[in-house]
Write an enzyme that holds these catalytic residues in place. Structure first.
Site, mmCIF file in Angstrom:
data_model
loop_
_atom_site.group_PDB
_atom_site.id
_atom_site.type_symbol
_atom_site.label_atom_id
_atom_site.label_comp_id
_atom_site.label_asym_id
_atom_site.label_seq_id
_atom_site.Cartn_x
_atom_site.Cartn_y
_atom_site.Cartn_z
ATOM 1 N N ASP A 73 0.883 -1.371 0.170
ATOM 2 C CA ASP A 73 -0.033 0.083 -0.017
ATOM 3 C C ASP A 73 0.912 1.247 -0.030
ATOM 4 O O ASP A 73 0.407 2.116 -0.752
ATOM 5 C CB ASP A 73 -0.875 0.043 1.012
ATOM 6 C CG ASP A 73 -2.111 -1.021 0.944
ATOM 7 O OD1 ASP A 73 -2.496 -1.537 -0.057
ATOM 8 O OD2 ASP A 73 -2.666 -1.475 2.158
ATOM 9 N N ASN A 148 -4.403 8.680 2.132
ATOM 10 C CA ASN A 148 -4.811 8.216 3.595
ATOM 11 C C ASN A 148 -5.191 9.192 4.359
ATOM 12 O O ASN A 148 -6.312 9.116 4.662
ATOM 13 C CB ASN A 148 -4.065 7.057 3.905
ATOM 14 C CG ASN A 148 -3.918 5.950 3.545
ATOM 15 O OD1 ASN A 148 -5.084 5.596 2.857
ATOM 16 N ND2 ASN A 148 -3.027 4.755 3.755
ATOM 17 N N ASP A 149 -4.153 10.234 4.738
ATOM 18 C CA ASP A 149 -4.366 10.700 6.148
ATOM 19 C C ASP A 149 -3.140 11.647 6.037
ATOM 20 O O ASP A 149 -2.026 11.675 5.624
ATOM 21 C CB ASP A 149 -4.383 9.983 7.394
ATOM 22 C CG ASP A 149 -3.388 9.041 7.473
ATOM 23 O OD1 ASP A 149 -2.140 9.419 7.163
ATOM 24 O OD2 ASP A 149 -3.496 8.012 7.854
ATOM 25 N N ARG A 159 4.453 13.368 26.211
ATOM 26 C CA ARG A 159 3.533 14.168 26.845
ATOM 27 C C ARG A 159 2.251 14.889 25.549
ATOM 28 O O ARG A 159 2.571 14.867 24.515
ATOM 29 C CB ARG A 159 3.968 15.730 27.230
ATOM 30 C CG ARG A 159 5.361 15.449 28.643
ATOM 31 C CD ARG A 159 5.734 16.605 28.797
ATOM 32 N NE ARG A 159 6.290 17.566 27.959
ATOM 33 C CZ ARG A 159 7.807 17.601 27.632
ATOM 34 N NH1 ARG A 159 8.603 16.757 28.390
ATOM 35 N NH2 ARG A 159 8.035 18.194 26.668
ATOM 36 N N THR A 189 -9.463 3.015 6.963
ATOM 37 C CA THR A 189 -9.061 1.626 7.450
ATOM 38 C C THR A 189 -7.634 1.532 7.694
ATOM 39 O O THR A 189 -7.094 0.493 8.025
ATOM 40 C CB THR A 189 -9.453 0.674 6.327
ATOM 41 O OG1 THR A 189 -8.774 1.150 5.124
ATOM 42 C CG2 THR A 189 -10.875 0.590 6.249
ATOM 43 N N TYR A 191 -4.255 4.178 9.818
ATOM 44 C CA TYR A 191 -3.893 4.783 10.983
ATOM 45 C C TYR A 191 -5.084 4.912 11.885
ATOM 46 O O TYR A 191 -5.334 4.721 13.049
ATOM 47 C CB TYR A 191 -2.894 5.895 10.955
ATOM 48 C CG TYR A 191 -2.208 6.146 12.103
ATOM 49 C CD1 TYR A 191 -2.460 5.668 13.262
ATOM 50 C CD2 TYR A 191 -1.318 7.671 12.177
ATOM 51 C CE1 TYR A 191 -1.960 6.090 14.604
ATOM 52 C CE2 TYR A 191 -0.955 7.852 13.242
ATOM 53 C CZ TYR A 191 -0.991 7.167 14.536
ATOM 54 O OH TYR A 191 -0.294 7.555 15.629
ATOM 55 N N SER A 192 -6.170 5.650 11.113
ATOM 56 C CA SER A 192 -7.492 6.066 11.972
ATOM 57 C C SER A 192 -8.146 5.089 12.467
ATOM 58 O O SER A 192 -8.672 5.303 13.815
ATOM 59 C CB SER A 192 -8.392 7.011 10.994
ATOM 60 O OG SER A 192 -9.514 7.352 11.513
ATOM 61 N N SER A 194 -6.891 2.175 13.548
ATOM 62 C CA SER A 194 -5.909 1.868 14.786
ATOM 63 C C SER A 194 -6.198 2.688 15.972
ATOM 64 O O SER A 194 -6.003 2.309 17.096
ATOM 65 C CB SER A 194 -4.560 1.617 14.279
ATOM 66 O OG SER A 194 -4.257 0.743 13.308
ATOM 67 N N GLN A 248 4.527 8.794 4.837
ATOM 68 C CA GLN A 248 5.896 9.027 4.109
ATOM 69 C C GLN A 248 6.302 10.266 4.215
ATOM 70 O O GLN A 248 7.511 10.485 4.746
ATOM 71 C CB GLN A 248 5.351 8.448 2.719
ATOM 72 C CG GLN A 248 4.893 7.117 2.649
ATOM 73 C CD GLN A 248 4.578 6.579 1.242
ATOM 74 O OE1 GLN A 248 4.280 7.586 0.491
ATOM 75 N NE2 GLN A 248 4.327 5.525 1.054
#
Length: 295
Positions: A73, A148-149, A159, A189, A191-192, A194, A248
């Site tokens: 991917d 993706n994001d 912190r 589907t 990182y979000s 997860s 990336q």
């Protein structure tokens, strides 16, 4: 969406040298191209695997009929950013394990291209995002494209940071968290998911704002309309902020900057074959559904 009337003859090739199957796949691809009269254009890192080969330059991208990505991917995401503005379709060949966005297995590159040439495919248009960092006086940094994001997060010490999220110049709310993910439906589907975000069908155009490890239980992921402009301002004084695009590309932010995220003007066009739907991929790749369906 139906196939174009003419057969594709100019194919760009992007790949990841990490995969052991890359050399074999490139050899098979070159044999196929000679048989079918296809012209191949390789990104620079791949030319050492193929000897010579025509180079894939930024100027060449606009003239491609197809971009072929060889890897997972991440390779597809990187390739898609090269051609999204030209509207070139992307066909991903999975040389790894998950390959959620890819359309062909490692041993199916010839069959996939034969079907593409025959017009036996459809185009799945996926919404993308653009984003940039902005200083307090309105100066904009370079624009990034995300399929993706876009993730705003900290480095260094563990912190929490305080974030103020706005949409259409109205304050959505403030978060105390490790960061925030602004995702497309395609990225829902990744990182979000997860981080506890919802799974969203790619046909629903929206922006998903998912806080990373929020300090308050009442702060939950938020789904916003696709035409919103989302602004994230960091309220905590810190010099350890990074904006990461599709896991990336990245840009280090300075105190006082904010991140502006909005819908990209061009969608990413993915090649899909018969039987390949979002939900069939969800069941097969992510094991979505009841345990009975896995037996």
């Amino acid at each position: 969406m139906s196939a174009p009337g003419r057969a594709p003859r100019r194919i760009g090739v992007v790949g990841h040298s990490h995969y052991g199957m890359l050399q074999e796949t490139l050899t098979r691809l070159a044999d196929f191209a000679r048989r079918e009269g296809v012209s191949l254009f390789y990104e620079p890192p791949l030319r050492e695997f193929v000897g010579d080969g025509e180079p894939l330059t930024p100027e060449m991208c606009a003239g491609l009929d197809l971009l072929l990505t060889l890897g997972g991917d991440g390779t597809l995401l990187r390739g898609a950013r090269l051609v999204v503005r030209e509207g070139v379709p992307v066909l991903g060949v999975n040389l790894g394990h998950l390959g959620f966005l890819t359309s062909a297995p490692r041993d199916g590159v010839e069959e996939a291209l034969e079907r593409w040439i025959a017009g036996d495919f459809r185009i799945d248009e996926r919404m993308a995002l653009e984003c940039h960092a902005e200083t307090a006086d309105g100066q904009q940094g370079r624009r990034h494209l995300a399929l993706n994001d876009a993730v705003l997060h900290k480095t260094g010490a563990a912190r929490v940071i305080r974030l103020a999220v706005s949409a259409y110049q109205d304050v959505v709310g403030s978060y105390s968290a490790d960061g925030i993910i602004l995702a497309t439906p395609t990225g829902s589907t990744a990182y979000s998911l997860s981080a506890g975000g919802p799974i969203v069908s790619p046909s629903v155009h929206c922006i998903i704002a998912t806080p990373i490890c929020p300090h308050t239980l009442g702060v939950r992921p938020l789904v916003l309309p696709a035409d919103e402009t989302v602004t994230v301002e960091v309220l905590s004084p810190t010099e350890e902020l990074i904006l990461t695009i599709d896991g990336q590309d990245h840009e280090r932010l300075t105190p006082g900057q904010k991140v502006v995220v909005y819908r990209a003007p061009h969608p990413v066009r993915l090649v899909r074959f018969s039987g390949q739907t979002f939900f069939s991929t969800l069941r097969r790749k992510l094991r979505w559904g009841d345990l009975v369906e896995r037996e």
